[in-house]
Design a protein around this motif. Structure first.
Motif, mmCIF file in Angstrom:
data_model
loop_
_atom_site.group_PDB
_atom_site.id
_atom_site.type_symbol
_atom_site.label_atom_id
_atom_site.label_comp_id
_atom_site.label_asym_id
_atom_site.label_seq_id
_atom_site.Cartn_x
_atom_site.Cartn_y
_atom_site.Cartn_z
ATOM 1 N N GLY A 1 0.807 -1.216 0.000
ATOM 2 C CA GLY A 1 0.000 0.000 0.000
ATOM 3 C C GLY A 1 0.840 1.266 0.000
ATOM 4 O O GLY A 1 0.290 2.360 0.061
ATOM 5 N N GLY A 2 2.150 1.136 -0.014
ATOM 6 C CA GLY A 2 3.014 2.319 -0.067
ATOM 7 C C GLY A 2 3.519 2.791 1.275
ATOM 8 O O GLY A 2 4.141 3.844 1.384
ATOM 9 N N LEU B 1 -4.847 0.080 1.656
ATOM 10 C CA LEU B 1 -5.735 0.907 0.826
ATOM 11 C C LEU B 1 -5.773 2.373 1.223
ATOM 12 O O LEU B 1 -6.485 3.165 0.603
ATOM 13 N N THR B 2 -5.033 2.748 2.248
ATOM 14 C CA THR B 2 -5.078 4.143 2.704
ATOM 15 C C THR B 2 -4.848 5.117 1.552
ATOM 16 O O THR B 2 -5.628 6.059 1.359
ATOM 17 N N LEU B 3 -3.782 4.888 0.812
ATOM 18 C CA LEU B 3 -3.438 5.839 -0.249
ATOM 19 C C LEU B 3 -4.529 5.948 -1.324
ATOM 20 O O LEU B 3 -4.999 7.045 -1.613
ATOM 21 N N PRO B 4 -4.966 4.811 -1.925
ATOM 22 C CA PRO B 4 -6.033 4.957 -2.933
ATOM 23 C C PRO B 4 -7.315 5.570 -2.376
ATOM 24 O O PRO B 4 -7.959 6.376 -3.061
ATOM 25 N N ASN C 1 12.849 6.465 0.944
ATOM 26 C CA ASN C 1 11.641 5.651 0.911
ATOM 27 C C ASN C 1 10.614 6.352 0.043
ATOM 28 O O ASN C 1 9.923 7.262 0.481
ATOM 29 N N LEU C 2 10.544 5.942 -1.208
ATOM 30 C CA LEU C 2 9.700 6.644 -2.166
ATOM 31 C C LEU C 2 8.556 5.759 -2.624
ATOM 32 O O LEU C 2 8.713 4.551 -2.775
ATOM 33 N N VAL C 3 7.408 6.358 -2.842
ATOM 34 C CA VAL C 3 6.252 5.628 -3.341
ATOM 35 C C VAL C 3 5.879 6.171 -4.712
ATOM 36 O O VAL C 3 5.707 7.376 -4.870
ATOM 37 N N ALA C 4 5.801 5.276 -5.689
ATOM 38 C CA ALA C 4 5.333 5.681 -7.015
ATOM 39 C C ALA C 4 3.938 5.096 -7.204
ATOM 40 O O ALA C 4 3.713 3.931 -6.907
ATOM 41 N N PHE C 5 3.010 5.900 -7.639
ATOM 42 C CA PHE C 5 1.689 5.343 -7.936
ATOM 43 C C PHE C 5 1.044 6.093 -9.088
ATOM 44 O O PHE C 5 1.398 7.233 -9.373
ATOM 45 N N ASP C 6 0.104 5.403 -9.742
ATOM 46 C CA ASP C 6 -0.589 5.970 -10.893
ATOM 47 C C ASP C 6 -1.756 6.806 -10.372
ATOM 48 O O ASP C 6 -2.708 6.263 -9.820
#
Ligand code: ZN
Length: 518
Positions: A29-30, A279-282, A323-328
């Motif tokens: 979940g990032g 699912l927090t991020l979405p 600590n990087l998060v990539a998301f669409d």
């Protein structure tokens, strides 16, 4: 992302959740750093021994960084200093029954003892802020409205008022976990305007759900404090935008499905807790975007502010871990449940998978890797204890796999770019292959033609289909790989193809779990 409120429940209640599954879900979940609550592990983390036991239990099982809080219960107030000195990032207290008897509520006496110690060490007291007073009993235990009435906003308001007083008196950093009641915000605003060190979090479920839409008997929505109405939810969002709430934490708290009492639908008996760490991020991004809130503020709520809360920096800077998060930001998806990696979900899949009849397990496994030899060995290796063990078993079997079985596995793939050969031997395999090769459809004709020619040349040279783990690769990337592999010696190429097959199989095992119907 930094999630400073999760329940990983290990040791002692690892059938509810554990370090391995909980952090795998978090990472998916990032989340790159989470802080674990002193309950519902067993023992609860209120002693040095329990803190040490927790660290031992976590050893070797983490997919990301995890920190720990310890707990304040009657009798443990004398241990606060040593627990903080041993590395606890804060102390958690309940002002009402916690749900488990070994973690009783703290009273004003323990709070007054602990808070000055925390103030001295500049560590936060985290409070489950509900102070119970007489409230209506449930007349219908299946009614969500009745459940809501048993935990009125007054519980939160009374608790927060009391904590503000203690905060003022002791100077202790005081943190209200999972604020649900927007009616408490004026109190909070006033206290902060006064300069008191009071911080507040809320959770995705309070920002997403509303009581009006929760059906009776739907105990999956039970948590405490309860999800309130949509007008309240709107005020929570406004408070965020105004800076009156500091950050978002998941309060990820799974339990065995039976404890949710979905059969009877009784809110009075069901375990409270919502499991959404993956699912927090979405969830939050979906809602933030609708409100015109940008990524920068989101990063503040999900990363910068919670990191600061535990004395860390989330910045991209020299000396910090990247600590990087990539998301669409445009992608949409439907949550089916099976793609969630936390314990209860993954265990459900694996239990059913272990007990499938032979023919059906063969069919599922052949869709992951088209070698009968591999599939038979995987069935012999049952029962698999977890999805992770399934992956490990897959590799063990691969390590022993004879050349003929490799050729069979590789030969079961359609030729990339050749639409005719997409008609696969295995129905499941065909469907997935076209998904994995979606890069081809966007390619221009010339690349497709070269892929086709290269593919034929490859087959002529090696005697089997060109296989590449194509997920996310464009047609021209695939072409580049194909043309470079064409120059390989046969032995080296079989090893390359086999490595690709392994990678594909692991992806398909995850997909099998994600698509599993139960
Ligand atoms: Zn919690």
């Amino acid at each position: 992302m930094v999630d400073v409120h999760v329940h990983l429940n290990e040791p002692g209640r690892s059938e509810w959740e554990g370090f391995e599954t909980g952090t795998a879900a978090a990472a998916a979940g990032g989340v790159t750093l989470a802080v674990d609550m002193p309950l519902n592990s067993s023992p609860v983390t209120t002693t040095l021994e329990a803190l040490a036991a927790k660290r031992r239990a976590a050893n070797g099982k983490l997919s990301m960084d995890v920190g720990f809080y310890s707990g304040l219960v009657p009798g443990s107030e004398t241990s606060v200093a040593e627990l903080i000195d041993a590395g606890a990032l804060g102390i958690k207290a309940f002002l009402c029954h916690s749900g488990i008897d070994e973690f009783p509520a703290a009273t004003e006496r323990e709070l007054r003892a602990a808070m000055p110690v925390l103030a001295e060490r500049d560590k936060p007291l985290l409070v489950h802020a509900e102070l119970v007073s007489p409230a209506p009993a449930m007349s219908n235990p299946r009614s969500y409205a009745d459940y809501l009435a048993t935990r009125p906003p007054k519980f939160e308001q009374d608790a927060i008022a009391m904590m503000i007083e203690l905060c003022r008196e002791t100077g202790c950093r005081t943190h209200i976990v999972h604020l649900a009641d927007a009616g408490s915000l004026p109190l909070i605003r006033a206290a902060r305007a006064e300069g008191l060190p009071l911080t507040v979090e809320t959770c995705p479920h309070y920002l997403y759900f509303a009581s009006e839409t929760i059906p009776d008997g739907a105990c999956q929505f039970k948590c405490a404090p309860p999800i309130r109405d949509s007008a309240n939810r709107e005020l929570l969002w406004q408070a965020f935008e105004a800076g009156d709430i500091d950050f978002i934490a998941s309060d990820h708290s799974p339990c065995p499905p039976a404890d949710k009492r979905l059969d009877e639908g009784r809110f009075d008996l069901a375990w409270g807790g919502i499991s959404s760490i993956q699912l927090t991020l979405p969830i939050v991004w979906t809602l933030a975007k609708q409100r015109g809130i940008g990524l920068q503020r989101l990063a503040q709520w999900l990363s910068v502010a919670p990191a600061r809360f535990i004395g860390r920096s989330a910045g991209i800077e020299v000396g910090n871990e990247a600590n990087l998060v990539a998301f669409d930001t445009e992608a949409t998806f439907t949550v089916h449940g099976n793609e969630l990696l936390h314990r209860v979900m993954s265990q459900k899949f694996i239990e059913q998978f272990n007990s499938l009849p032979l023919a059906e397990s063969n069919e599922k496994l052949l869709a992951c890797c088209g070698s009968k030899w591999w599939s038979d060995q995987m069935i012999d290796a049952r029962p698999h204890g977890s999805i992770d063990e399934l992956h490990t078993a897959a590799d063990d079997v691969f390590d022993r796999m004879p050349r003929d079985a490799w050729l069979e596995a590789i030969g079961s793939h359609p030729r990339i770019g050749d639409l005719e050969s997409l008609k696969m031997k295995f129905a499941g395999n065909r469907q997935w292959s076209s998904g994995e090769q979606s890069g081809v459809s966007a390619a221009d004709e010339q690349v497709l033609m070269r892929l086709k020619t290269g593919n034929d040349a490859y087959y002529d040279k090696f005697g089997y289909t060109f296989v590449v783990c194509a997920t996310g690769k464009s047609a021209s990337e695939m072409l580049q790989i194909l043309e470079s592999r064409l120059t390989n010696e046969p032995d080296a190429e079989l090893q390359t193809a086999a490595a690709e097959q392994r990678e594909i199989t692991h992806l398909r095992i995850d997909k099998l779990a994600a698509d599993y119907d139960h």
